[in-house]
Design a protein around this motif. Structure first.
Motif, PDB file in Angstrom:
ATOM      1  N   ALA A 373      -3.868   8.815 -18.605  1.00  0.00           N
ATOM      2  CA  ALA A 373      -2.666   8.521 -19.186  1.00  0.00           C
ATOM      3  C   ALA A 373      -2.091   9.881 -19.916  1.00  0.00           C
ATOM      4  O   ALA A 373      -0.858   9.939 -19.719  1.00  0.00           O
ATOM      5  CB  ALA A 373      -2.775   7.414 -20.088  1.00  0.00           C
ATOM      6  N   GLU A 374      -3.157  10.455 -20.577  1.00  0.00           N
ATOM      7  CA  GLU A 374      -2.535  11.743 -21.186  1.00  0.00           C
ATOM      8  C   GLU A 374      -2.104  12.540 -20.314  1.00  0.00           C
ATOM      9  O   GLU A 374      -1.195  13.540 -20.642  1.00  0.00           O
ATOM     10  CB  GLU A 374      -3.798  12.310 -22.428  1.00  0.00           C
ATOM     11  N   LEU A 375      -2.935  12.896 -19.293  1.00  0.00           N
ATOM     12  CA  LEU A 375      -2.710  14.201 -18.091  1.00  0.00           C
ATOM     13  C   LEU A 375      -1.281  13.610 -17.568  1.00  0.00           C
ATOM     14  O   LEU A 375      -0.202  14.526 -17.440  1.00  0.00           O
ATOM     15  CB  LEU A 375      -3.640  14.116 -17.037  1.00  0.00           C
ATOM     16  N   ALA A 376      -0.940  12.367 -17.393  1.00  0.00           N
ATOM     17  CA  ALA A 376       0.382  11.770 -16.671  1.00  0.00           C
ATOM     18  C   ALA A 376       1.454  12.157 -17.758  1.00  0.00           C
ATOM     19  O   ALA A 376       2.642  12.704 -17.374  1.00  0.00           O
ATOM     20  CB  ALA A 376       0.375  10.565 -16.181  1.00  0.00           C
ATOM     21  N   GLU A 377       1.336  11.939 -18.777  1.00  0.00           N
ATOM     22  CA  GLU A 377       2.212  12.134 -19.958  1.00  0.00           C
ATOM     23  C   GLU A 377       2.601  13.698 -20.143  1.00  0.00           C
ATOM     24  O   GLU A 377       3.765  14.045 -20.390  1.00  0.00           O
ATOM     25  CB  GLU A 377       1.793  11.549 -21.253  1.00  0.00           C
ATOM     26  N   ARG A 378       1.571  14.525 -20.050  1.00  0.00           N
ATOM     27  CA  ARG A 378       1.967  15.963 -20.186  1.00  0.00           C
ATOM     28  C   ARG A 378       2.644  16.349 -19.017  1.00  0.00           C
ATOM     29  O   ARG A 378       3.628  17.375 -19.086  1.00  0.00           O
ATOM     30  CB  ARG A 378       0.609  16.746 -20.272  1.00  0.00           C
ATOM     31  N   ALA A 379       2.315  15.797 -17.998  1.00  0.00           N
ATOM     32  CA  ALA A 379       3.079  16.177 -16.482  1.00  0.00           C
ATOM     33  C   ALA A 379       4.552  15.720 -16.550  1.00  0.00           C
ATOM     34  O   ALA A 379       5.533  16.585 -15.996  1.00  0.00           O
ATOM     35  CB  ALA A 379       2.251  15.670 -15.289  1.00  0.00           C
ATOM     36  N   VAL A 380       4.731  14.715 -17.321  1.00  0.00           N
ATOM     37  CA  VAL A 380       6.075  14.252 -17.351  1.00  0.00           C
ATOM     38  C   VAL A 380       6.938  15.232 -18.185  1.00  0.00           C
ATOM     39  O   VAL A 380       8.175  15.518 -17.907  1.00  0.00           O
ATOM     40  CB  VAL A 380       6.143  12.766 -17.940  1.00  0.00           C
ATOM     41  N   ARG A 382       6.379  18.328 -18.642  1.00  0.00           N
ATOM     42  CA  ARG A 382       6.594  19.532 -18.005  1.00  0.00           C
ATOM     43  C   ARG A 382       7.642  19.602 -16.915  1.00  0.00           C
ATOM     44  O   ARG A 382       8.333  20.466 -16.691  1.00  0.00           O
ATOM     45  CB  ARG A 382       5.338  20.144 -17.210  1.00  0.00           C
ATOM     46  N   GLY A 383       7.942  18.390 -16.585  1.00  0.00           N
ATOM     47  CA  GLY A 383       9.073  18.085 -15.627  1.00  0.00           C
ATOM     48  C   GLY A 383       8.952  18.754 -14.205  1.00  0.00           C
ATOM     49  O   GLY A 383       9.807  18.818 -13.400  1.00  0.00           O
ATOM     50  N   THR A 384       7.641  18.868 -13.793  1.00  0.00           N
ATOM     51  CA  THR A 384       7.496  19.217 -12.304  1.00  0.00           C
ATOM     52  C   THR A 384       6.775  18.516 -11.587  1.00  0.00           C
ATOM     53  O   THR A 384       6.444  18.706 -10.357  1.00  0.00           O
ATOM     54  CB  THR A 384       6.471  20.545 -12.456  1.00  0.00           C
ATOM     55  N   GLY A 385       6.704  17.203 -11.770  1.00  0.00           N
ATOM     56  CA  GLY A 385       6.083  16.239 -10.875  1.00  0.00           C
ATOM     57  C   GLY A 385       4.713  16.036 -10.760  1.00  0.00           C
ATOM     58  O   GLY A 385       3.931  16.688 -11.480  1.00  0.00           O
ATOM     59  N   ALA A 386       4.492  15.720  -9.472  1.00  0.00           N
ATOM     60  CA  ALA A 386       2.974  15.526  -8.935  1.00  0.00           C
ATOM     61  C   ALA A 386       2.325  17.095  -8.758  1.00  0.00           C
ATOM     62  O   ALA A 386       1.009  17.196  -9.218  1.00  0.00           O
ATOM     63  CB  ALA A 386       2.777  14.905  -7.643  1.00  0.00           C
ATOM     64  N   ARG A 387       3.150  18.065  -8.626  1.00  0.00           N
ATOM     65  CA  ARG A 387       2.798  19.383  -8.506  1.00  0.00           C
ATOM     66  C   ARG A 387       2.097  20.063 -10.069  1.00  0.00           C
ATOM     67  O   ARG A 387       1.179  20.872 -10.104  1.00  0.00           O
ATOM     68  CB  ARG A 387       3.730  20.353  -8.338  1.00  0.00           C
ATOM     69  N   GLY A 388       2.835  19.503 -11.225  1.00  0.00           N
ATOM     70  CA  GLY A 388       2.193  19.978 -12.462  1.00  0.00           C
ATOM     71  C   GLY A 388       0.983  19.308 -12.660  1.00  0.00           C
ATOM     72  O   GLY A 388       0.330  19.787 -13.599  1.00  0.00           O
ATOM     73  N   LEU A 389       0.531  18.377 -12.000  1.00  0.00           N
ATOM     74  CA  LEU A 389      -0.868  17.653 -12.348  1.00  0.00           C
ATOM     75  C   LEU A 389      -2.050  18.880 -11.900  1.00  0.00           C
ATOM     76  O   LEU A 389      -3.149  18.679 -12.378  1.00  0.00           O
ATOM     77  CB  LEU A 389      -1.093  16.419 -11.553  1.00  0.00           C
ATOM     78  N   ARG A 390      -1.907  19.459 -10.791  1.00  0.00           N
ATOM     79  CA  ARG A 390      -2.841  20.209 -10.335  1.00  0.00           C
ATOM     80  C   ARG A 390      -3.067  21.371 -11.373  1.00  0.00           C
ATOM     81  O   ARG A 390      -4.284  21.792 -11.718  1.00  0.00           O
ATOM     82  CB  ARG A 390      -2.171  20.988  -9.074  1.00  0.00           C
ATOM     83  N   ALA A 391      -1.891  21.808 -11.925  1.00  0.00           N
ATOM     84  CA  ALA A 391      -2.067  22.941 -12.980  1.00  0.00           C
ATOM     85  C   ALA A 391      -2.720  22.516 -14.276  1.00  0.00           C
ATOM     86  O   ALA A 391      -3.642  23.129 -14.705  1.00  0.00           O
ATOM     87  CB  ALA A 391      -0.723  23.550 -13.486  1.00  0.00           C
ATOM     88  N   LEU A 392      -2.539  21.314 -14.528  1.00  0.00           N
ATOM     89  CA  LEU A 392      -3.219  20.694 -15.906  1.00  0.00           C
ATOM     90  C   LEU A 392      -4.634  20.410 -15.480  1.00  0.00           C
ATOM     91  O   LEU A 392      -5.458  20.731 -16.206  1.00  0.00           O
ATOM     92  CB  LEU A 392      -2.459  19.203 -16.175  1.00  0.00           C
ATOM     93  N   MET A 393      -4.923  20.128 -14.479  1.00  0.00           N
ATOM     94  CA  MET A 393      -6.397  19.663 -13.731  1.00  0.00           C
ATOM     95  C   MET A 393      -7.253  20.933 -13.879  1.00  0.00           C
ATOM     96  O   MET A 393      -8.370  20.937 -14.431  1.00  0.00           O
ATOM     97  CB  MET A 393      -6.367  18.801 -12.759  1.00  0.00           C
ATOM     98  N   GLU A 394      -6.488  21.999 -13.212  1.00  0.00           N
ATOM     99  CA  GLU A 394      -7.081  23.212 -13.320  1.00  0.00           C
ATOM    100  C   GLU A 394      -7.668  23.898 -14.610  1.00  0.00           C
ATOM    101  O   GLU A 394      -8.589  24.247 -15.078  1.00  0.00           O
ATOM    102  CB  GLU A 394      -6.512  24.384 -12.274  1.00  0.00           C
TER     103      GLU A 394
END
Length: 431
Positions: A373-380, A382-394
């Protein structure tokens, strides 16, 4: 045999036919000096070779259309559901468009058109190219890639921003066909039933609704060059890419049966739709009659579903290009709940990918629901959608992936919300 003095063929070494007996037949020298073969024997030899190869490998002589399997729209959507979260309307639109496109090819090849009533037998079915509208990271490219894998047809992605009008620095429009040709294993027949995804189509919009008095070589000029390829033409493609030269041999690729899927974010298109519908565009967020900031994105996504061709023309696409993209599908921005599902549900979900990576290093990796949930909140944010999740996970997994291969024995690691926020370090619990 040949005469040693003038070295001219006197007859065929296979059928024995002389030059004078067959004035319309030409003779071809073989690798052995003095031996010739006539064109008729050469043709028969080729037929024998194809027949023998066909018996050993029947698929080798089949047309790519004959090998094509056309799933139903429901089956296509079910496959898309395995990889793409949400976007139900876009999936349905794509499923129907792709099914109709390849069913048309299959019916034409198999001769099923002959069973139709007389008034329908001669009706020509046109292809329907697709335009995907939606913000970055909403799944446009993934939808096209998944379709190509499912149908087992060649697939190529190109970026419209690299294209320029012929004669200017940049890529010619025909180079997008070269990528598809290479993806097909250099098989022109397979190339001609492939799928091309043209990304960032909105970036080649002309700068204003009025015709420009100067050349717009990377905007309207590219749109004009795309017209014939999208509709269907035999294009001359340089086999090595790059610019065309007068003495160069070209690949001749018929684009009539190539399905084009175009995509773009089309930022600002919602304002044009509002203006057409008579809704106010200017105002302060939160004021009376003006949507709050958190609702504006949802409102913009809803407006894209109401897009009309005239809105795209006002945005900067020429009417001729809009007419060649008759099927519209709008994608919605992914909210927090959808991004959590993207993290863990699809077949290639990021959580599954990193768990497998760590399992290869003998580490059992787990994520808590709060961490996701915290990762999804941060991606929202950033405004980059699902692509932002990869950068956060890395960024989150960097230290763990650095230390895990060096540790002895099996281990377990749990990623919590505190780890995501940077309040704690991921710890390996050795077993």
């Amino acid at each position: 045999m040949a005469n040693g003095k003038n070295n001219k063929p006197q007859g065929c070494a296979f059928c024995g036919r002389n030059v004078g007996d067959a004035p319309d037949t030409f003779f071809i020298p073989s690798m052995y000096e003095g031996l010739y073969i006539c064109s008729d024997c050469l043709k028969k030899g080729g037929e024998i070779v194809r027949e023998v190869r066909g018996k050993k490998n029947p698929a080798a002589t089949e047309s790519p259309v004959a090998r094509l399997k056309v799933p139903t729209p429901r089956e296509i959507k079910e496959e898309l559901d395995r990889f793409v979260i949400g976007q139900e309307q876009a999936k349905k639109v794509l499923s129907v468009a792709v099914h109709n496109h390849y069913a048309r090819l299959k019916a034409k090849f198999s001769g099923r058109d002959a069973a139709l009533p007389d008034e329908l037998a001669d009706v020509e079915l046109d292809k329907s190219n697709v335009l995907l509208l939606g913000p970055t990271g909403s799944g446009k490219t993934l939808l096209a890639q998944t379709l190509a894998k499912m149908l087992d047809v060649p697939f190529a992605i190109t970026d419209a921003t690299t294209l320029t009008e012929a004669g200017y620095v940049g890529e010619d429009v025909e180079n997008i066909l070269l990528r598809l040709y290479q993806a097909s294993g250099n098989d022109i027949a397979r190339t001609q039933i492939g799928i091309i995804y043209i990304d960032e189509l909105d970036k080649i919009s002309r700068k204003g609704e009025n015709a420009s008095i100067t050349r717009d070589v990377s905007g309207e000029g590219v749109q004009q060059a795309l017209l014939k390829i999208l509709e269907g033409t035999v294009a001359n493609v340089p086999p090595q890419g790059g610019r065309k030269h007068p003495n160069q041999e070209f690949l001749h690729i018929d684009t009539t049966n190539i399905l084009f899927i175009c995509g773009g974010a089309f930022v600002g298109l919602d304002k044009l739709i509002k203006r057409r519908r008579g809704r106010r565009v200017l105002g302060f967020s939160g004021a009376e009659g003006v949507p709050a900031a958190e609702d504006e994105e949802k409102d913009a996504a809803q407006l894209l579903h109401e897009c009309e061709p005239e809105d795209l023309v006002h945005f900067g696409l020429i009417p001729e290009l809009v007419g060649r993209l008759p099927v519209f599908a709008a994608l919605e921005p992914l909210d927090k709940a959808a991004l959590i599902r993207v993290l863990k549900e699809p077949k290639n979900a990021l959580v599954k990918q990193y768990r497998r990576l760590m399992a290869m290093e003998n580490v059992d990796l787990q994520y808590t629901d709060e961490a996701l949930a915290e990762l999804a909140e941060r991606a929202v944010k950033r405004g980059t959608g699902a692509r932002g999740l990869r950068a956060l996970m890395e960024n989150l997994m960097l230290e763990l992936m650095f230390t895990a291969p060096s540790g002895p024995g099996p281990a377990r690691c749990v990623i919590t919300a505190e780890v995501v926020r940077g309040e704690a370090e991921p710890e390996l619990e050795r077993r």
